[in-house]
Motif scaffolding. Structure first.
Motif, PDB file in Angstrom:
ATOM      1  N   HIS A   9       4.101   3.116  -0.635  1.00 20.03           N
ATOM      2  CA  HIS A   9       2.655   3.333  -0.632  1.00 20.03           C
ATOM      3  C   HIS A   9       2.309   4.768  -0.266  1.00 20.03           C
ATOM      4  O   HIS A   9       3.073   5.452   0.407  1.00 20.03           O
ATOM      5  CB  HIS A   9       1.947   2.364   0.328  1.00 20.03           C
ATOM      6  CG  HIS A   9       2.197   2.670   1.770  1.00 20.03           C
ATOM      7  ND1 HIS A   9       1.387   3.488   2.497  1.00 20.03           N
ATOM      8  CD2 HIS A   9       3.173   2.262   2.610  1.00 20.03           C
ATOM      9  CE1 HIS A   9       1.840   3.572   3.738  1.00 20.03           C
ATOM     10  NE2 HIS A   9       2.933   2.841   3.828  1.00 20.03           N
ATOM     11  N   THR A  11      -1.215   6.523   1.357  1.00 23.51           N
ATOM     12  CA  THR A  11      -2.455   6.120   2.004  1.00 23.51           C
ATOM     13  C   THR A  11      -3.248   7.356   2.434  1.00 23.51           C
ATOM     14  O   THR A  11      -2.670   8.353   2.845  1.00 23.51           O
ATOM     15  CB  THR A  11      -2.132   5.251   3.239  1.00 23.51           C
ATOM     16  OG1 THR A  11      -1.330   4.148   2.813  1.00 23.51           O
ATOM     17  CG2 THR A  11      -3.376   4.719   3.894  1.00 23.51           C
ATOM     18  N   HIS A  23       2.533   8.262   3.619  1.00 23.29           N
ATOM     19  CA  HIS A  23       3.277   7.534   2.598  1.00 23.29           C
ATOM     20  C   HIS A  23       4.410   6.810   3.309  1.00 23.29           C
ATOM     21  O   HIS A  23       4.833   7.199   4.395  1.00 23.29           O
ATOM     22  CB  HIS A  23       3.800   8.458   1.495  1.00 23.29           C
ATOM     23  CG  HIS A  23       4.869   9.402   1.927  1.00 23.29           C
ATOM     24  ND1 HIS A  23       4.595  10.588   2.555  1.00 23.29           N
ATOM     25  CD2 HIS A  23       6.209   9.314   1.843  1.00 23.29           C
ATOM     26  CE1 HIS A  23       5.733  11.206   2.820  1.00 23.29           C
ATOM     27  NE2 HIS A  23       6.729  10.452   2.409  1.00 23.29           N
ATOM     28  N   ARG A  50      -5.151  -5.066   3.826  1.00 23.49           N
ATOM     29  CA  ARG A  50      -6.121  -3.958   3.724  1.00 23.49           C
ATOM     30  C   ARG A  50      -7.404  -4.316   4.474  1.00 23.49           C
ATOM     31  O   ARG A  50      -8.006  -3.468   5.124  1.00 23.49           O
ATOM     32  CB  ARG A  50      -6.430  -3.668   2.256  1.00 23.49           C
ATOM     33  CG  ARG A  50      -7.671  -2.810   2.074  1.00 23.49           C
ATOM     34  CD  ARG A  50      -7.425  -1.573   1.348  1.00 23.49           C
ATOM     35  NE  ARG A  50      -8.683  -0.892   1.015  1.00 23.49           N
ATOM     36  CZ  ARG A  50      -8.800   0.387   0.954  1.00 23.49           C
ATOM     37  NH1 ARG A  50      -7.766   1.159   1.194  1.00 23.49           N
ATOM     38  NH2 ARG A  50      -9.946   0.952   0.634  1.00 23.49           N
ATOM     39  N   PHE A  56      -3.472   0.180   4.929  1.00 22.28           N
ATOM     40  CA  PHE A  56      -3.722   0.739   3.601  1.00 22.28           C
ATOM     41  C   PHE A  56      -5.122   1.342   3.525  1.00 22.28           C
ATOM     42  O   PHE A  56      -5.927   0.989   2.686  1.00 22.28           O
ATOM     43  CB  PHE A  56      -3.525  -0.339   2.527  1.00 22.28           C
ATOM     44  CG  PHE A  56      -2.196  -1.028   2.616  1.00 22.28           C
ATOM     45  CD1 PHE A  56      -1.020  -0.306   2.494  1.00 22.28           C
ATOM     46  CD2 PHE A  56      -2.117  -2.391   2.835  1.00 22.28           C
ATOM     47  CE1 PHE A  56       0.216  -0.940   2.583  1.00 22.28           C
ATOM     48  CE2 PHE A  56      -0.891  -3.027   2.920  1.00 22.28           C
ATOM     49  CZ  PHE A  56       0.276  -2.298   2.799  1.00 22.28           C
ATOM     50  N   CYS A  60      -5.594   4.514  -1.613  1.00 21.99           N
ATOM     51  CA  CYS A  60      -4.231   4.028  -1.399  1.00 21.99           C
ATOM     52  C   CYS A  60      -3.636   3.562  -2.720  1.00 21.99           C
ATOM     53  O   CYS A  60      -4.268   2.827  -3.477  1.00 21.99           O
ATOM     54  CB  CYS A  60      -4.254   2.885  -0.390  1.00 21.99           C
ATOM     55  SG  CYS A  60      -2.631   2.198  -0.043  1.00 21.99           S
TER      56      CYS A  60
END
Length: 134
Positions: A9, A11, A23, A50, A56, A60
């Motif tokens: 991910h 963010t 990340h 989330r 997140f 994102c």
């Protein structure tokens, strides 16, 4: 079946300060009847996370890197699921292997390029994306 999803991910990518951007990676595990059911449950969990946490935040992007499928867990010998090797600076690419064994060491190179994920030099598809409310 038991399914483990491996995700990367990015963010808070809208933030001007690099120290505010993030990340990383995470795994989800679920027991489900089918792969598609497992993927649906992964998506639900990420969306719920989330809403209830700061995992997140902001803009994102989430990349679904790999799906591991097991009929059962090992009973007589532990199994390495994810191995990751990072050299030097955090901006450098890293090497990762899933379920490395004596029979295979199928490692791949992961890199962030132009704010998107590349695996072995190929762009990876986005799994989920969230935008910060404006």
């Amino acid at each position: 079946m038991i399914y483990i999803g491996n995700f990367l991910h990015q963010t808070n990518q809208e933030e001007a300060s690099e120290s505010e951007r993030r990340h990383g990676e995470f795994n989800l595990i679920v027991q489900a009847e089918t792969r598609s059911a497992a993927i649906g449950l992964f998506k639900e969990r990420i969306q719920k996370q989330r809403e209830i946490s700061g995992f997140f935040e902001g803009d994102c992007s989430i990349y679904f890197v790999e799906l591991l499928e097991f009929e059962k867990t090992p009973e007589t010998e532990a199994m390495i699921i994810n191995f990751k090797s990072i050299a030097g600076d955090p901006l450098m690419p890293f090497i990762a292997c899933s379920v490395p064994t004596g029979q295979t060491d199928a490692c791949r190179i992961f890199d962030w390029n132009d704010n998107g994920l590349e695996v072995d030099g190929k762009n990876n598809k986005l799994f989920l994306t969230f935008k910060k409310p404006r």
